[in-house]
Design an enzyme around this catalytic site. Sequence first.
Site, mmCIF file in Angstrom:
data_model
loop_
_atom_site.group_PDB
_atom_site.id
_atom_site.type_symbol
_atom_site.label_atom_id
_atom_site.label_comp_id
_atom_site.label_asym_id
_atom_site.label_seq_id
_atom_site.Cartn_x
_atom_site.Cartn_y
_atom_site.Cartn_z
ATOM 1 N N SER A 37 0.828 -1.166 0.101
ATOM 2 C CA SER A 37 0.088 -0.009 -0.060
ATOM 3 C C SER A 37 0.824 1.210 0.023
ATOM 4 O O SER A 37 0.656 2.150 -0.875
ATOM 5 C CB SER A 37 -0.793 -0.164 1.121
ATOM 6 O OG SER A 37 -1.536 -1.282 1.408
ATOM 7 N N GLU A 72 10.211 -5.073 -5.317
ATOM 8 C CA GLU A 72 9.143 -5.639 -4.745
ATOM 9 C C GLU A 72 9.169 -7.036 -5.234
ATOM 10 O O GLU A 72 9.036 -7.354 -6.427
ATOM 11 C CB GLU A 72 7.604 -5.385 -4.932
ATOM 12 C CG GLU A 72 6.389 -5.844 -4.720
ATOM 13 C CD GLU A 72 6.102 -6.463 -3.367
ATOM 14 O OE1 GLU A 72 6.267 -5.581 -2.618
ATOM 15 O OE2 GLU A 72 6.402 -7.681 -3.196
ATOM 16 N N CYS A 116 -4.067 -3.635 11.676
ATOM 17 C CA CYS A 116 -5.574 -3.529 11.703
ATOM 18 C C CYS A 116 -5.864 -4.252 13.093
ATOM 19 O O CYS A 116 -6.458 -5.223 12.954
ATOM 20 C CB CYS A 116 -6.377 -4.116 10.586
ATOM 21 S SG CYS A 116 -7.821 -3.458 10.567
ATOM 22 N N CYS A 147 -10.099 2.482 11.585
ATOM 23 C CA CYS A 147 -10.456 1.092 11.586
ATOM 24 C C CYS A 147 -11.881 0.742 11.541
ATOM 25 O O CYS A 147 -12.575 1.315 12.675
ATOM 26 C CB CYS A 147 -9.942 0.481 12.980
ATOM 27 S SG CYS A 147 -10.006 -1.371 12.854
HETATM 28 P P1 FAD Z 1 1.976 -3.705 2.977
HETATM 29 O O1 FAD Z 1 0.779 -3.395 2.229
HETATM 30 O O2 FAD Z 1 1.627 -5.222 3.797
HETATM 31 O O3 FAD Z 1 3.292 -3.878 2.072
HETATM 32 C C1 FAD Z 1 4.517 -4.268 2.275
HETATM 33 C C2 FAD Z 1 5.132 -5.088 1.047
HETATM 34 O O4 FAD Z 1 6.621 -5.170 1.244
HETATM 35 C C3 FAD Z 1 4.855 -6.281 0.321
HETATM 36 O O5 FAD Z 1 4.418 -6.245 -0.701
HETATM 37 C C4 FAD Z 1 5.843 -7.160 0.687
HETATM 38 O O6 FAD Z 1 5.996 -8.203 -0.260
HETATM 39 C C5 FAD Z 1 7.016 -6.078 0.493
HETATM 40 N N1 FAD Z 1 8.195 -6.774 1.167
HETATM 41 C C6 FAD Z 1 8.603 -7.257 2.504
HETATM 42 N N2 FAD Z 1 9.850 -7.509 2.341
HETATM 43 C C7 FAD Z 1 10.508 -7.118 1.426
HETATM 44 C C8 FAD Z 1 11.947 -7.054 1.187
HETATM 45 N N3 FAD Z 1 12.693 -7.350 1.676
HETATM 46 N N4 FAD Z 1 12.099 -6.419 -0.272
HETATM 47 C C9 FAD Z 1 11.141 -5.745 -1.075
HETATM 48 N N5 FAD Z 1 9.827 -5.994 -0.614
HETATM 49 C C10 FAD Z 1 9.705 -6.472 0.653
HETATM 50 N N6 FAD Z 1 -6.301 -1.333 6.967
HETATM 51 C C11 FAD Z 1 -7.137 -0.346 7.090
HETATM 52 O O7 FAD Z 1 -6.741 0.756 6.648
HETATM 53 N N7 FAD Z 1 -8.668 -0.604 6.991
HETATM 54 C C12 FAD Z 1 -9.052 -2.096 7.344
HETATM 55 O O8 FAD Z 1 -10.211 -2.284 7.473
HETATM 56 C C13 FAD Z 1 -7.765 -3.112 7.435
HETATM 57 N N8 FAD Z 1 -8.181 -4.231 7.463
HETATM 58 C C14 FAD Z 1 -7.236 -5.262 7.462
HETATM 59 C C15 FAD Z 1 -7.648 -6.779 7.479
HETATM 60 C C16 FAD Z 1 -6.728 -7.619 7.511
HETATM 61 C C17 FAD Z 1 -7.009 -8.978 7.838
HETATM 62 C C18 FAD Z 1 -5.204 -7.406 7.252
HETATM 63 C C19 FAD Z 1 -4.338 -8.298 6.917
HETATM 64 C C20 FAD Z 1 -5.029 -5.880 7.112
HETATM 65 C C21 FAD Z 1 -5.940 -4.992 7.213
HETATM 66 N N9 FAD Z 1 -5.520 -3.622 7.247
HETATM 67 C C22 FAD Z 1 -6.559 -2.459 7.144
HETATM 68 C C23 FAD Z 1 -4.266 -3.272 7.387
HETATM 69 C C24 FAD Z 1 -3.513 -2.778 6.039
HETATM 70 O O9 FAD Z 1 -3.705 -3.765 4.808
HETATM 71 C C25 FAD Z 1 -2.189 -2.434 6.241
HETATM 72 O O10 FAD Z 1 -1.801 -1.676 7.220
HETATM 73 C C26 FAD Z 1 -1.482 -1.847 5.014
HETATM 74 O O11 FAD Z 1 -1.344 -2.491 3.831
HETATM 75 C C27 FAD Z 1 0.128 -1.346 5.336
HETATM 76 O O12 FAD Z 1 0.762 -0.932 4.172
HETATM 77 P P2 FAD Z 1 2.328 -1.225 4.007
HETATM 78 O O13 FAD Z 1 2.858 -0.656 2.785
HETATM 79 O O14 FAD Z 1 3.078 -0.581 5.145
HETATM 80 O O15 FAD Z 1 2.547 -2.768 4.085
#
Ligand code: FAD
Length: 410
Positions: A13, A35, A161, A339
């Site tokens: 995200s 990624e 979440c 949330c």
């Molecule tokens: P992510 O979107 O998880 O992305 C991290 C990325 O880093 C992944 O693509 C992964 O492959 C990559 N990565 C990891 N290690 C490496 C590496 N070494 N090198 C390169 N890439 C790597 N949020 C809301 O706002 N509302 C909701 O209702 C909600 N409900 C949820 C329900 C569930 C069941 C879950 C699981 C999550 C929910 N969330 C919700 C939370 C939300 O999905 C996350 O907070 C959000 O996706 C975080 O974004 P991010 O970019 O930090 O991490």
Amino acid sequence: KEHYKVVVLGGGSGGIAMGARMKRKVGAANVAIVEPSEMHYYQPIWTLVGAGAKNVGSSGRPTANVIPSGVKWVKSSVKEFSPDKNTIRTANGTEISYEYLIVALGIQLHYEKIKGLPEGFEHPKIGSNYSLQTVEKTWNALRNFKEGNAVFSFPNTPVKCAGAPQKIMYLSDAYLRKTGKRSKANIIYNTSLPVLFGVKKYADALWDIVKARDLNVNLRHNLIEVRADKQEAVFENLDNPGETKVFEYEMLHVTPPMGPPSALKGSLLEDEGGWLDVNKETLQHKKYPNVFGIGDCTNLPTSKTAAAVAAQSAVLDRTITKVMKNGQPDKKYDGYTSCPLVTSYKSVILAEFDYNGQPLETFPVDQSKESRVMFHMKADVMPHLYWHGLLKGLWGGPGPYRTMMHLGMK
Ligand code: FAD
Ligand code: UQ1
């Protein structure tokens, strides 16, 4: 050796949102996103997939389609950080240098820290909405529920979440009522936390629901073992270490322990807990001014959500713009997070709050009340806002609208 003006680590995200924003800032050819995954998932919908209300297929799109066009996709994972040299190294050995680095690596799931998992998922009656591999198992367990305990866990670590572990309990309760099986079920929520929810206004509303629907909440209960062959879950009492309790189950929903991404471990970018060490207002790294962080991998002291990522993306965009012009960051992140607490197949309590745990509600209604409109928002509007707003770098959270919505109301 490759070089880009801006390198983004992680294509989730936060990574895709910042990739899109940086493309607008410095041009697609000057941006790379690292990624490894072929697919990108909209995780928030998994709550509804686990309850049988959405298809898992609707949650994923090929990473190739979400990388902003023209931006370089480095299809590998980051392995090493050399922030003193402004380089990173990937798992396949490529060294990439940058002027600005944005870290968006997410949070890591640790099913293996529970004895008996992940192998236990090969048995029926157990599921977890937190991973693609296990989310449909939740629905299978619910659909096939006959009689006994339905047990829901919340681990003894930070999670993303924080509402999701109990949303699936409310949905399961609603499903069992709808299908006439509720009288045969004993519903149990075992949480490591000392509270049901971190913000009092919403916690009060949730306690009312829990009481009205005859749901059993046990605080300070931490899942340590699953004996899936015997349908037993073992919890430890966090207030009395060494004391354990075995719960037989007819359905078990596991929220796994979580932790910082392993790639940060031992790097110069982590804090003492292993999280990316950033300034909580500007999202700039505390030691390396050309390094920035967003989302679940950071040590920002707020609840980890996509909604928080949206608000952070707008602030970080502004911070980087200032830093690129040798200025001082000015816009401050207030910790906004949200949330949507799904409380049935047709209602949501939309929690929104800041660093101080103060409610920061967008709509001119009391959002601690269960609402049908907010359920529609969660189930049908949010996915569009995610794919076409957040991921395109066009949605920076509801902040600007909040003021508008309340004009003349207070
Ligand atoms: P992510 O979107 O998880 O992305 C991290 C990325 O880093 C992944 O693509 C992964 O492959 C990559 N990565 C990891 N290690 C490496 C590496 N070494 N090198 C390169 N890439 C790597 N949020 C809301 O706002 N509302 C909701 O209702 C909600 N409900 C949820 C329900 C569930 C069941 C879950 C699981 C999550 C929910 N969330 C919700 C939370 C939300 O999905 C996350 O907070 C959000 O996706 C975080 O974004 P991010 O970019 O930090 O991490
Ligand atoms: C949000 O911005 C967001 O990210 C796109 C979510 O993730 C799916 C959310 O769940 C929520 C609630 C928001 C906040 C948006 C509004 C309109 C309150």
